[in-house]
Design a protein around this motif. Structure first.
Motif: not given
Length: 506
Positions: A327-351
């Motif tokens: 049930a969490f896959l759909v909102p998660l995929s929609e949230s990341r649809a426009l993000v061009p970075f891999p999750p690790v770079f995205e997390a490091l940038l926000l941190e």
């Protein structure tokens, strides 16, 4: 890890011997005495030399002495005293601390500590009168260790004031206070405090030896001293607690721990200290045991979330989609649809952005810092999501991790939690959950190897001590905590009689 002294013991002995050979004596001639003091102090601009006819000379440093005591008790008391000896002058002065010295080294050390030198021509002695000016800020509530229930006063930068606060809590002749000097140039007073008959003699000797054997040019703050005398100075985890609360300091002394206070610092050192004690607050002792236990469990859970929540998100999105609920896959995929970075770079940038906002808010003035923290977080977070740089779900996780790190009562341990989050995120980006487990095992092994003043750092869990666990993550009612913790190896293990007082029925 064994403690290694940062100096050569043989060289230190030679240096001390050479200093003893250079000690001079007080000359009876007025001109020679003034010249010797000026040469020893390099003739500073605030060195005052006053002559009181017919044969008395006063020398002091203007910014260090109390002018009112100088005029009322020194100058007025020495007027019209011809043919007086140093002994009679010492008796006539109405000042609490007055000594007579014949050594030049002691005289020079006294003048830079706020003493006035009284020299009588024809005598190879000098009178040392302590009229030092005591300047310090007024007592206020602790800023970094605030609490709702309990004392609302903290240490300040005055050593005498801090000792006075401690003696108000512990009114006992068993409170021992040893003064040590550290720093070749600063000559800083370092006071070692402990309870005689409770504290371990072995720990007292170990800590005293570590402090006295230091070969430092200067000591400015207690945080520097705690890092130098740590069992392992290379570890990011602090092994000694810095506190600004007199009540916490005194409670630790009564449990058999040792305390160190550095003149000029508002933070006191408590040791030995276990890892779990950095997650405890002094307010826990003032709350009912159920509420205190809930608060400790909340802090412990918050630390786990702060360290592992963002890495789990990165590992799940990178390698382990199967652990994400359907049930969490759909909102998660929609949230990341426009993000061009891999999750690790995205997390490091926000941190990194969160740490920038936190550091900017801490360094700016209070009112501006609060505005930067709130407005900057909202504006940057909203703009980052709308620009497609990050997903709003990760923004929530990072904000929750940052919020959880603030629940740590110790500022030093909070900094460690902020630091270790970054390598764990990187390992999660490379190896997923295997990287997280690798980081967890490395941290656990590192903590198992640490010690604080020779005591195990993960006590009471390793080695397991069931009685000490009654006041660790949970806080049992006081009748179940009548024994002092084994961590401190106390000479007297009983704090009080756990048996309740029965009413007299007669």
């Amino acid at each position: 890890m064994k403690f290694k002294l940062p100096f050569n013991k043989k060289q230190t002995t030679i240096a001390i011997d050479s200093i003893k050979e250079d000690i001079g004596t007080i000359t009876p001639l007025k001109i020679d005495f003034i010249k010797s003091i000026k040469d020893a102090t390099h003739n500073p601009s605030d060195l005052i030399v006053k002559s009181i006819p017919p044969n008395i000379t006063l020398i002091y440093i203007n910014n260090l002495v109390n002018d009112q005591i100088m005029n009322d008790h020194i100058i007025s008391g020495l007027q019209n005293k011809p043919n007086e000896t140093p002994e009679t002058i010492k008796t006539a002065l109405s000042i609490s601390e007055v000594n007579i010295s014949t050594q030049l080294k002691k005289t020079v050390e006294s003048i830079v500590n706020g003493f006035v030198l009284i020299h009588v021509e024809g005598y190879s002695q000098v009178i040392l009168a302590n009229i030092a000016k005591g300047e310090s800020r007024s007592l206020s509530a602790p800023e970094n260790e605030s609490q709702v229930i309990g004392a609302q006063v903290g240490f300040n930068e005055s050593l005498s004031t801090n000792i006075s606060l401690i003696r108000r809590y512990i009114v006992s002749p068993d409170l021992c206070n040893e003064e040590l000097k550290v720093g070749k140039h600063t000559n800083t007073s370092v006071n070692l405090l402990y309870m005689s008959g409770i504290a371990s003699d072995q720990m007292i000797n170990t800590l005293r030896e570590r402090i006295t054997n230091l070969n430092l040019d200067a000591l400015i703050d207690s945080a520097i001293l705690s890092e130098i005398i740590d069992d392992n100075s290379l570890s990011p985890f602090p092994q000694m607690l810095l506190t600004e609360r007199p009540d916490r300091f005194c409670a630790s002394l009564l449990n058999g721990k040792l305390g160190v206070i550095v003149d000029g610092s508002s933070m006191a050192i408590i040791c030995p200290q276990s890892f779990i004690e950095f997650l405890q607050s002094q307010e826990d002792q003032n709350l009912r045991w159920l509420i205190a236990t809930f608060a400790r469990l909340l802090r412990f859970t918050a630390i786990l979330l702060s360290v592992f929540l963002t890495p789990i998100y990165v590992g799940a999105l990178t390698f382990h989609y199967e652990v994400i609920p359907q049930a969490f896959l759909v909102p998660l995929s929609e949230s990341r649809a426009l993000v061009p970075f891999p999750p690790v770079f995205e997390a490091l940038l926000l941190e990194f952005i969160i740490e920038l906002l936190r550091e900017a808010g801490a360094r700016l003035p209070t009112k501006i810092g609060q505005t930067i923290g709130i407005v900057g977080g909202i504006v940057i977070g909203t703009a980052a999501v709308q620009a497609g740089i990050t997903s709003n779900i990760l923004l929530i996780f990072v904000a929750l991790s940052a919020l959880a790190s603030f629940t740590t009562p110790s500022y030093l341990m909070g900094n460690v939690i902020r630091l270790i989050r970054f390598p764990i995120i990187i390992l999660a980006g490379f190896w997923g959950f295997y990287g997280i487990m690798l980081a967890f095992c490395f941290i656990l092994i590192h903590l198992l190897r640490q010690s604080s003043l020779g005591a195990p750092y993960l006590s009471p869990f390793y080695p397991p001590r069931l009685k000490d666990m009654r006041d660790s993550i949970i806080r049992m009612p006081f009748p179940y905590t009548a024994k002092r913790p084994v961590l401190t190896r106390p000479a007297d293990q009983d704090k009080f009689n756990p048996e309740p007082v029965k009413p007299d029925k007669s």
